[in-house]
Design a protein around this motif. Structure first.
Motif, PDB file in Angstrom:
ATOM      1  N   MET A1083       4.355 -66.296 -89.040  1.00 36.47           N
ATOM      2  CA  MET A1083       4.399 -67.616 -89.850  1.00 36.47           C
ATOM      3  C   MET A1083       4.880 -68.836 -88.959  1.00 36.47           C
ATOM      4  SD  MET A1083       5.670 -66.015 -93.261  1.00 36.47           S
ATOM      5  CE  MET A1083       6.920 -65.152 -92.726  1.00 36.47           C
ATOM      6  N   ALA A1084       4.351 -69.964 -89.269  1.00 37.22           N
ATOM      7  CA  ALA A1084       4.972 -71.224 -88.719  1.00 37.22           C
ATOM      8  C   ALA A1084       5.902 -71.804 -89.500  1.00 37.22           C
ATOM      9  CB  ALA A1084       3.700 -72.338 -88.638  1.00 37.22           C
ATOM     10  N   GLY A1085       6.498 -72.729 -88.597  1.00 36.63           N
ATOM     11  CA  GLY A1085       7.971 -73.294 -89.209  1.00 36.63           C
ATOM     12  C   GLY A1085       9.423 -73.045 -88.652  1.00 36.63           C
ATOM     13  N   TYR A1086      10.557 -73.260 -89.461  1.00 34.99           N
ATOM     14  CA  TYR A1086      11.826 -72.720 -89.016  1.00 34.99           C
ATOM     15  C   TYR A1086      11.717 -71.447 -89.700  1.00 34.99           C
ATOM     16  CZ  TYR A1086      13.836 -76.952 -87.092  1.00 34.99           C
ATOM     17  OH  TYR A1086      13.812 -78.021 -86.173  1.00 34.99           O
ATOM     18  N   GLN A1087      11.860 -70.230 -88.699  1.00 30.67           N
ATOM     19  CA  GLN A1087      12.067 -68.814 -89.142  1.00 30.67           C
ATOM     20  C   GLN A1087      13.275 -68.255 -88.471  1.00 30.67           C
ATOM     21  OE1 GLN A1087       9.713 -68.100 -91.296  1.00 30.67           O
ATOM     22  NE2 GLN A1087       8.168 -69.706 -90.814  1.00 30.67           N
ATOM     23  N   SER A1088      13.750 -67.234 -89.502  1.00 31.97           N
ATOM     24  CA  SER A1088      14.859 -66.679 -89.188  1.00 31.97           C
ATOM     25  C   SER A1088      14.635 -65.455 -88.031  1.00 31.97           C
ATOM     26  CB  SER A1088      15.692 -66.080 -90.299  1.00 31.97           C
ATOM     27  OG  SER A1088      15.919 -66.932 -91.257  1.00 31.97           O
ATOM     28  N   LEU A1089      15.133 -65.464 -87.040  1.00 28.11           N
ATOM     29  CA  LEU A1089      15.147 -64.350 -86.210  1.00 28.11           C
ATOM     30  C   LEU A1089      15.231 -63.113 -86.649  1.00 28.11           C
ATOM     31  CD1 LEU A1089      16.150 -66.272 -82.775  1.00 28.11           C
ATOM     32  CD2 LEU A1089      13.707 -65.625 -83.447  1.00 28.11           C
ATOM     33  N   PRO A1090      14.684 -61.932 -86.549  1.00 27.85           N
ATOM     34  CA  PRO A1090      15.391 -60.941 -86.524  1.00 27.85           C
ATOM     35  C   PRO A1090      16.971 -60.549 -86.201  1.00 27.85           C
ATOM     36  CG  PRO A1090      13.435 -60.343 -85.482  1.00 27.85           C
ATOM     37  CD  PRO A1090      13.689 -61.805 -85.248  1.00 27.85           C
ATOM     38  N   ARG A1114      17.810 -68.910 -86.097  1.00 27.42           N
ATOM     39  CA  ARG A1114      16.569 -69.612 -86.342  1.00 27.42           C
ATOM     40  C   ARG A1114      16.025 -70.150 -85.116  1.00 27.42           C
ATOM     41  NH1 ARG A1114      16.999 -73.135 -91.525  1.00 27.42           N
ATOM     42  NH2 ARG A1114      14.835 -72.640 -91.665  1.00 27.42           N
ATOM     43  N   ILE A1115      14.544 -70.240 -85.489  1.00 27.63           N
ATOM     44  CA  ILE A1115      13.693 -70.742 -84.195  1.00 27.63           C
ATOM     45  C   ILE A1115      12.352 -71.482 -85.104  1.00 27.63           C
ATOM     46  CG2 ILE A1115      12.190 -68.714 -83.706  1.00 27.63           C
ATOM     47  CD1 ILE A1115      12.242 -69.689 -80.842  1.00 27.63           C
ATOM     48  N   PHE A1116      12.061 -72.400 -84.354  1.00 26.00           N
ATOM     49  CA  PHE A1116      10.677 -73.197 -84.726  1.00 26.00           C
ATOM     50  C   PHE A1116       9.573 -72.527 -84.087  1.00 26.00           C
ATOM     51  CE2 PHE A1116       7.727 -76.654 -84.682  1.00 26.00           C
ATOM     52  CZ  PHE A1116       7.558 -76.841 -85.959  1.00 26.00           C
ATOM     53  N   VAL A1117       8.565 -72.193 -84.928  1.00 25.62           N
ATOM     54  CA  VAL A1117       7.511 -71.597 -84.749  1.00 25.62           C
ATOM     55  C   VAL A1117       6.340 -72.488 -84.835  1.00 25.62           C
ATOM     56  CG1 VAL A1117       5.974 -69.832 -85.070  1.00 25.62           C
ATOM     57  CG2 VAL A1117       8.467 -69.504 -85.157  1.00 25.62           C
ATOM     58  N   LYS A1118       5.535 -72.998 -83.944  1.00 26.77           N
ATOM     59  CA  LYS A1118       4.342 -73.732 -83.972  1.00 26.77           C
ATOM     60  C   LYS A1118       3.108 -73.149 -84.733  1.00 26.77           C
ATOM     61  CE  LYS A1118       5.671 -77.063 -80.435  1.00 26.77           C
ATOM     62  NZ  LYS A1118       5.314 -77.820 -79.188  1.00 26.77           N
ATOM     63  N   PRO A1119       2.240 -73.676 -85.236  1.00 19.99           N
ATOM     64  CA  PRO A1119       1.183 -72.878 -85.753  1.00 19.99           C
ATOM     65  C   PRO A1119       0.195 -72.564 -84.380  1.00 19.99           C
ATOM     66  CG  PRO A1119       1.164 -75.341 -86.230  1.00 19.99           C
ATOM     67  CD  PRO A1119       2.542 -74.980 -85.678  1.00 19.99           C
ATOM     68  N   GLN A1120      -0.777 -71.725 -84.636  1.00 18.25           N
ATOM     69  CA  GLN A1120      -1.616 -71.332 -83.672  1.00 18.25           C
ATOM     70  C   GLN A1120      -2.710 -72.554 -83.689  1.00 18.25           C
ATOM     71  OE1 GLN A1120      -3.756 -67.698 -84.485  1.00 18.25           O
ATOM     72  NE2 GLN A1120      -4.411 -67.409 -82.248  1.00 18.25           N
ATOM     73  N   SER A1127      -3.916 -82.002 -80.330  1.00 17.21           N
ATOM     74  CA  SER A1127      -2.515 -82.570 -80.820  1.00 17.21           C
ATOM     75  C   SER A1127      -1.732 -81.550 -81.144  1.00 17.21           C
ATOM     76  CB  SER A1127      -2.888 -82.835 -82.345  1.00 17.21           C
ATOM     77  OG  SER A1127      -3.289 -81.772 -83.106  1.00 17.21           O
ATOM     78  N   ILE A1128      -1.996 -80.360 -80.980  1.00 18.45           N
ATOM     79  CA  ILE A1128      -1.177 -78.858 -81.128  1.00 18.45           C
ATOM     80  C   ILE A1128      -0.782 -78.821 -79.771  1.00 18.45           C
ATOM     81  CG2 ILE A1128      -0.986 -76.473 -81.826  1.00 18.45           C
ATOM     82  CD1 ILE A1128      -2.910 -76.845 -83.962  1.00 18.45           C
ATOM     83  N   ALA A1129      -1.733 -78.926 -78.785  1.00 14.05           N
ATOM     84  CA  ALA A1129      -1.221 -78.586 -77.410  1.00 14.05           C
ATOM     85  C   ALA A1129      -0.326 -79.768 -77.104  1.00 14.05           C
ATOM     86  CB  ALA A1129      -2.710 -78.689 -76.513  1.00 14.05           C
ATOM     87  N   ALA A1130      -0.634 -80.896 -77.353  1.00 12.12           N
ATOM     88  CA  ALA A1130       0.519 -81.986 -76.924  1.00 12.12           C
ATOM     89  C   ALA A1130       1.917 -81.581 -77.646  1.00 12.12           C
ATOM     90  CB  ALA A1130       0.412 -83.262 -77.648  1.00 12.12           C
TER      91      ALA A1130
END
Length: 1131
Positions: A1083-1090, A1114-1120, A1127-1130
């Motif tokens: 999932m994208a967004g700020y996610q809790s690490l295991p 936590r870590i920020f996960v970008k969408p695919q 824009s996403i690549a940038a």
């Protein structure tokens, strides 16, 4: 008739004690007998039995006992109580006779001494024949006796001695003469007391036994006599309750007797005796109200029993003695603890006694005024065959007569005449002078004086003073009257005061006392006197004669012989040349001249003349001239300027004065003004009027100085001023030309103050001051003097008298280019400026603490000026104060956070953390932060080179600046409190050119702990959905032991991962172990690490949560991204 006839007999007034006679003691030549007698009599304490001892010879003749009467059928008594009966049973007839005899139990001549002892006992019994007196024997022995029953010989011989002497065993005693003599004597006394009790009990029964033979027709006197005797015997027996009962019965019976002119005196005499006994016992029983009630009853019953009208003075004399006796009883009761009150105290009874004594004198003057040719009758009808009368209260010429009519009318007339002539010869005034009233009123230690009302005391003193005057004892009369006059002046009893002053003036004239005569004359012609104008005029003329050194006319109603002697005394006073100057302190009198002195202002500047006025007003009938008026001041150097003087001869006293203001006209006010220049040394001091002196008379005649203490006023001035203030408080001020005496107030002191400075001080500053700032206050001094101000000095700094802490935390300097430290003072005194030139001075103050302070600026200088033509040098000064508030310039907040910006209450060894500081400006104007520098303690280390992050920043009010430093702590023992140290912060205010201020901000302590295992993670800064995210966990063993570590990875809904989900590894000391995982974000967004859970087997106290603090959560996960999505690549 003797004046002591009315005194109560001493045997009635004393406390009756059991009488025990001691025989066989040679107290003169025998030391043992003397020691025994001293043990009986010397230093008797109150706890010993009440016995009266007397040493008598063995063959002493006791009063013979009369033949006992067996019937009273034809017996008619001749009186109530014989005059010698009480003394007989107190001092002549003993209750017990004790024979002392020296005899030991083992005496070799026992038989002979036993017979001798029995003979002596028989002699005593023979002398007591017919009496019930007990006899006892005391054997004086040298050895201490054995306990009873152990000495058989002693028991046998004691029994034999009792038989020989016809004694009971309780009447034989042994007295060893040893070291414990007093103890044996006390035991003997107790035994004697029991024998005496038995004797008096027998006597009471014997007297009571006569009652059955009496009848109330002819034996009324015997009923009273027997009840009195029974009560007296009960007192000897120390049975005071029964004694009081018998006396009350006797008192009732004595008033049942038929009273007529021939027996009235006897009835009153016995009633007085019995009343005295009843009142004494009531006070002894602590029932004073009963005593007062009995006495009132006694007076009510007897006050109308006057008897013969020709001898009425005897009744008043008897009444006076009754009141005096009761007053004495009351006073004695107070001395032993009775509490009296103002409405019931001995003073009232003494007052009544004095009243009857004076009434007796008046009656004697009326009834005993016989013609000069009337002589004393012969033979003397008052002469008695014996030394005293047979019965109390009877007449000497008809003793034993109880009928209504006198037996011989001619003798009755002669007896009354003899009594009147005897009364005429008594010096009543002298008797009243020495009476008990004088002792009461003049004894300052007597409690009666404290309880007696002042008006009663005054009445007594006036009465006594008049008695002294009539007795021609003028010295004592004047002393008493003068004492009373002080109170009458204070209480403003002017009519009474005038009357007493008249008597006092007569006394002073008859004694030739010049000063007293002048004093009383001045009061009698003054405003407090109620005399008529003619009388005042006569007294003033006499006063002027005395001032002219002439003999005054005698006062009216004076004794002619005394006036003749007084003229001789006055002629002697006139001839004396060295005693013609008198000073009269009129402050305590009400003289005929009133004086008020006042300074015109409560304070005067030193360059202004001091001015004062003196107001005089005469109240006498005629004008009076004075010779001199002088004012005495506290600084005597000024007295020379406050004098009005005109010398005159004695003949000029009545002549008009050359200076019109030297004559006092009755009712007119004279004002005398004085002024002088105060000395410079008296600046700040008070000048007081210590006295005003008015000289009457002349040097050639008599000089009388009337002296008023302070600014004037006399005994009546204070009340008159109060009345005037109430009367004139609503009226407007009077005109300057008219002086109202009542509105003139006394101002007896003034203050000399410094000259008014003509300089101005202007203070310029910008409050508030900042803490530790060099705050500038600019002082501008400007002179408006006509001439140059010299020797100008400035004192500036913290005002003295404030809190001591402010003195220690405030530092001032005149040099603004340097920083103040603790060596600088809080006050700079006497800064020389020289001659005053236009200019200004700057004062720099450094306040270490906050709060309010008062700064003082004091300028002093000298000036030359002229006052009343006199050149003087004045010192002037001007003060200005300013209140300065000190505030903090900024507030600094410090906190420790982790690398994830989480607040820390403790840090760990070799684990990086962040130090963050926030500087909030509290200054009302911009604050320039120059720089800051982090200075670390040895227990701390910076990860990077620390640099100031607030350098050259200007903060407005309410703005803040922050700094952040990355630190770590080298290895230290676990639980150590480590000091990060401090930050020197350099700053200054932008509104003034002041030096840079260095403020040290001390950083707080922080706890440092050591952890056995350090964990950190390496992972990219972000991830992408459905792309692999490599994560590496590094674990470092920081102990010297092999660590058994168990790791588990908890699954997460946001990630899939590959790697060991649960593993147990072993890490060597100081080694590192890496664990690799591939996380697959879903999932994208700020996610809790295991979540990685690490458990240390060797350190179970280390919680997994502690280790997780070092790992990212936590870590920020970008969408695919879509193919070609730039824009996403940038991103």
């Amino acid at each position: 008739m003797s004046p002591t006839q009315w005194d109560l007999p001493p045997e009635l007034c004393c406390r009756p004690l059991a009488f025990v006679a001691l025989t066989g003691l040679d107290v003169v030549y025998n030391a043992v007998h003397r020691a025994i007698w001293d043990a009986f009599c010397a230093n008797r304490r109150a706890d010993r039995v009440p016995i009266s001892f007397k040493v008598l010879p063995g063959d002493h003749e006791y009063p013979k006992c009369r033949t006992k009467r067996t019937s009273y059928e034809w017996y008619i008594p001749k009186g109530i109580l014989k005059t010698g009966w009480m003394n007989k049973h107190l001092n002549l007839v003993p209750a017990l006779v004790v024979l002392f005899y020296e005899l030991d139990w083992d005496d070799p001549q026992w038989k002979e001494k036993q017979s001798e002892c029995a003979t002596k006992v028989e002699i005593v019994r023979t002398s007591l024949q017919g009496r019930n007196t007990k006899v006892a024997v005391v054997l004086i022995q040298k050895k201490t006796p054995l306990p009873p029953g152990e000495d058989v010989v002693a028991s046998e011989r004691a029994s034999a001695l009792c038989n020989a002497c016809d004694l009971s065993g309780k009447s034989l005693f042994v007295l060893p003469h040893t070291d414990h003599l007093v103890g044996y004597i006390i035991r003997l006394e107790n035994a004697f007391y029991e024998h005496a009790q038995t004797y008096y009990y027998t006597e009471i029964r014997r007297v009571k036994s006569h009652k059955e033979f009496l009848n109330k027709t002819t034996h009324q006197l015997l009923f009273v006599r027997h009840q009195f005797k029974t009560g007296f015997f009960s007192e000897l027996k120390q049975d005071t309750q029964n004694a009081l009962k018998y006396y009350r019965t006797a008192y009732g019976l004595v008033h049942e007797l038929r009273a007529h002119e021939t027996n009235m005196l006897e009835i009153k005499t016995m009633a007085g005796f019995i009343n005295y006994k009843i009142c004494r016992l009531c006070f002894q029983h602590n029932t004073p109200l009963d005593a007062i009630a009995q006495f009132r009853k006694h007076i009510d019953l007897c006050k109308k029993k006057i008897g013969s009208a020709e001898l009425a003075f005897e009744h008043t004399a008897w009444m006076s003695k009754q009141f005096q006796s009761f007053g004495d009883l009351f006073d004695e009761a107070i001395k032993v603890g009775l509490t009296a009150i103002q409405t019931q105290n001995p003073g009232f009874y003494y007052q009544q006694a004095a009243y009857y004594a004076q009434e007796r004198k008046q009656q004697a003057g009326q009834l005993c005024s016989h013609e000069p040719n009337v002589g004393y009758p012969t033979p003397d009808p008052l002469d008695t065959p014996g030394a005293a009368l047979d019965f109390y209260g009877q007449r000497a010429w008809r003793q034993g007569h109880q009928s209504i009519d006198p037996p011989d009318p001619e003798k009755e007339k002669k007896g009354i005449l003899a009594l009147q002539l005897k009364e005429k010869d008594i010096p009543h005034s002298v008797r009243v002078q020495t009476d008990f009233v004088i002792l009461i009123l003049f004894s300052s230690k007597d409690p009666v004086k404290k309880m007696l009302c002042p008006s009663h005391r005054h009445t007594h003193m006036v009465q006594m003073g008049e008695e002294y005057y009539h007795a021609k004892d003028y010295t004592k009369a004047l002393k008493l009257l003068d004492y009373v006059m002080c109170d009458y002046r204070m209480e403003r009893w002017w009519s009474l005061l005038t009357s007493i002053l008249g008597t006092a003036l007569k006394c002073s004239y008859l004694m030739g006392h010049v000063k007293d005569y002048i004093t009383y004359s001045m009061e009698l012609v003054g405003r407090a006197s109620t005399l008529h104008s003619e009388q005042k005029s006569r007294i003033e003329k006499n006063l002027i004669k005395v001032l002219m050194n002439e003999v005054p006319d005698p006062e009216p109603e004076c004794d002619p012989l005394s006036v003749k002697a007084a003229r001789a005394l006055w002629n002697e006073r006139v001839s004396l040349a060295g005693s013609n100057e008198f000073t009269i302190e009129v402050q305590d009198y009400v003289p005929f001249v009133q004086c008020k002195a006042k300074f015109l202002s409560p304070s005067f500047h030193v360059d202004d003349p001091v001015q004062l006025n003196v107001y005089l007003r005469a109240d006498c009938p005629h004008p009076l001239r004075f010779s001199k008026l002088c004012i005495s001041l506290s600084n005597q150097e000024y007295n020379q300027y406050c004098v009005v003087e005109e010398p005159c001869n004695s003949k000029d006293i009545l002549e008009p004065s050359i200076q019109e203001n030297m004559c006092l006209v009755p009712g007119k006010i004279r004002k005398y003004s004085f002024k002088f220049v105060a000395r410079f040394e008296d600046v700040g001091k008070k000048i007081e009027i210590t006295g005003v002196d008015l000289m009457l008379g002349s040097d050639s005649g008599r000089c009388v100085y009337l002296n008023w203490r302070g600014g004037g006023g006399d005994a009546a001035s204070s009340h008159e001023a109060l009345q005037a203030s109430r009367s004139f408080k609503r009226r407007g001020p009077a005109s300057d030309s008219l002086v109202n005496w009542d509105t003139v107030t006394i101002q007896a002191s003034t203050m000399v103050i410094s000259r008014v400075p003509k300089v101005s001080l202007q203070l310029r500053h910008e409050p508030p001051a900042l803490n530790n700032e060099m705050y500038c206050i600019t002082v501008t001094i400007e002179s408006q003097e006509n001439t140059a101000a010299k020797d100008v000095k400035l004192t500036a700094g913290l005002k003295p008298g404030q809190d001591a802490n402010l003195t220690q935390t405030t530092h001032v300097t005149m040099n603004g280019g340097e920083m103040c430290d603790d060596s600088h003072p809080a006050l700079l005194p006497d800064i020389p400026i020289g001659d005053l030139q236009p200019g200004q001075k700057s004062l720099f103050a450094r306040c270490v603490t906050t709060g309010s302070r008062i700064f003082l600026f004091h300028v002093s200088y000298t000036m030359n000026t002229s006052v009343e033509g006199k050149e003087i040098t004045c010192k002037c000064h001007k003060d200005e104060t300013v209140t300065l508030e000190t505030v903090v310039p900024f507030e600094v907040a410090v906190k420790f956070v982790s690398t994830k910006f989480e607040n820390l209450d403790r840090v760990h060894v070799d684990v990086p953390f962040l130090l963050m500081t926030d500087i909030l400006s509290a200054s009302p104007w911009p604050l320039h932060l120059v720089t800051s520098q982090l200075q670390l303690a040895p227990t701390m280390a910076a990860i990077d080179q620390p640099e100031s992050q607030v350098e050259e920043i200007v903060l407005q009010t309410g703005e803040s600046a922050s700094e952040c430093f990355s630190l770590k702590c080298p290895p230290v023992p676990t639980g150590t409190s480590s000091i990060v140290c401090y930050i020197p912060l350099l700053w200054k205010s932008t509104c003034a050119e002041t030096p840079v201020i260095s403020t040290v901000v001390t950083l707080p302590h922080v706890m440092v702990e050591t952890i056995p295992l350090y964990v950190h993670a390496d992972l990219p800064s972000f991830g992408r959905v459905r792309e692999s995210l490599p994560v590496r966990y590094c674990m470092q063993n920081r102990t010297g032991l092999v660590q058994d570590v168990e790791m588990t990875v908890e699954p997460s809904d946001a990630f899939m991962f590959s790697g060991l989900k649960q593993v147990r590894i072993r890490i060597l000391p100081g080694a590192e172990q890496e664990m690799l995982y591939n996380f697959y974000p879903l999932m994208a967004g700020y996610q809790s690490l295991p979540v990685l859970n690490i458990t240390l087997m060797r350190f179970p106290s280390v919680a997994p949560a502690l280790l997780r603090r070092f790992l990212p959560s936590r870590i920020f996960v970008k969408p695919q991204g879509r193919p070609g999505d730039a824009s996403i690549a940038a991103a």
